[in-house]
Design a protein around this motif. Sequence first.
Motif, PDB file in Angstrom:
ATOM      1  N   UNK A  76      -2.448   7.327   4.447  1.00 28.92           N
ATOM      2  CA  UNK A  76      -3.213   8.558   4.309  1.00 28.92           C
ATOM      3  C   UNK A  76      -3.760   8.714   2.892  1.00 28.92           C
ATOM      4  N   UNK A  77      -2.956   8.329   1.906  1.00 28.32           N
ATOM      5  CA  UNK A  77      -3.412   8.394   0.513  1.00 28.32           C
ATOM      6  C   UNK A  77      -4.568   7.428   0.311  1.00 28.32           C
ATOM      7  N   UNK A  78      -4.454   6.221   0.860  1.00 32.43           N
ATOM      8  CA  UNK A  78      -5.525   5.234   0.721  1.00 32.43           C
ATOM      9  C   UNK A  78      -6.808   5.710   1.394  1.00 32.43           C
ATOM     10  N   UNK A  79      -6.705   6.312   2.557  1.00 29.10           N
ATOM     11  CA  UNK A  79      -7.881   6.846   3.244  1.00 29.10           C
ATOM     12  C   UNK A  79      -8.530   7.956   2.428  1.00 29.10           C
ATOM     13  N   UNK A  80      -7.729   8.858   1.885  1.00 36.42           N
ATOM     14  CA  UNK A  80      -8.265   9.943   1.061  1.00 36.42           C
ATOM     15  C   UNK A  80      -8.919   9.388  -0.202  1.00 36.42           C
ATOM     16  N   UNK A  81      -8.349   8.333  -0.767  1.00 44.14           N
ATOM     17  CA  UNK A  81      -8.959   7.708  -1.947  1.00 44.14           C
ATOM     18  C   UNK A  81     -10.319   7.104  -1.612  1.00 44.14           C
ATOM     19  N   UNK A  82     -10.424   6.413  -0.469  1.00 45.07           N
ATOM     20  CA  UNK A  82     -11.721   5.839  -0.088  1.00 45.07           C
ATOM     21  C   UNK A  82     -12.764   6.922   0.140  1.00 45.07           C
ATOM     22  N   UNK A  83     -12.360   8.052   0.686  1.00 43.16           N
ATOM     23  CA  UNK A  83     -13.301   9.168   0.860  1.00 43.16           C
ATOM     24  C   UNK A  83     -13.801   9.639  -0.498  1.00 43.16           C
TER      25      UNK A  83
END
Length: 96
Positions: A76-83
């Motif tokens: 979830x952290x990685x997805x939020x970072x890509x956003x």
Amino acid sequence: MIYEVIVEGFVLQVEVTHLENIPPCFNNWNSDWDFYGSRELEFKVVSGICYDEDGVRMDLQPYWSLAALTQQYGREIETALWVEIDANTRRTRWAA
């Protein structure tokens, strides 16, 4: 670069230590990496806060809380970072 992301009610300061964001090159048939591009990132959670039921701010402990949080919500952290990274890229393109 340090980004601020919100995951599951935690406000996290995350440092991106390695970033590879190579766009696809559809005219290149040398390898599938060149054709499809690649995206990788490595990060480290620097600090975080959360709020209890009464709205009182609580700092997360740097050693055990952040490590457990990174392990539990890593995707979830990685997805939020890509956003955030993609949004930052779009903003800089429009500003130029």
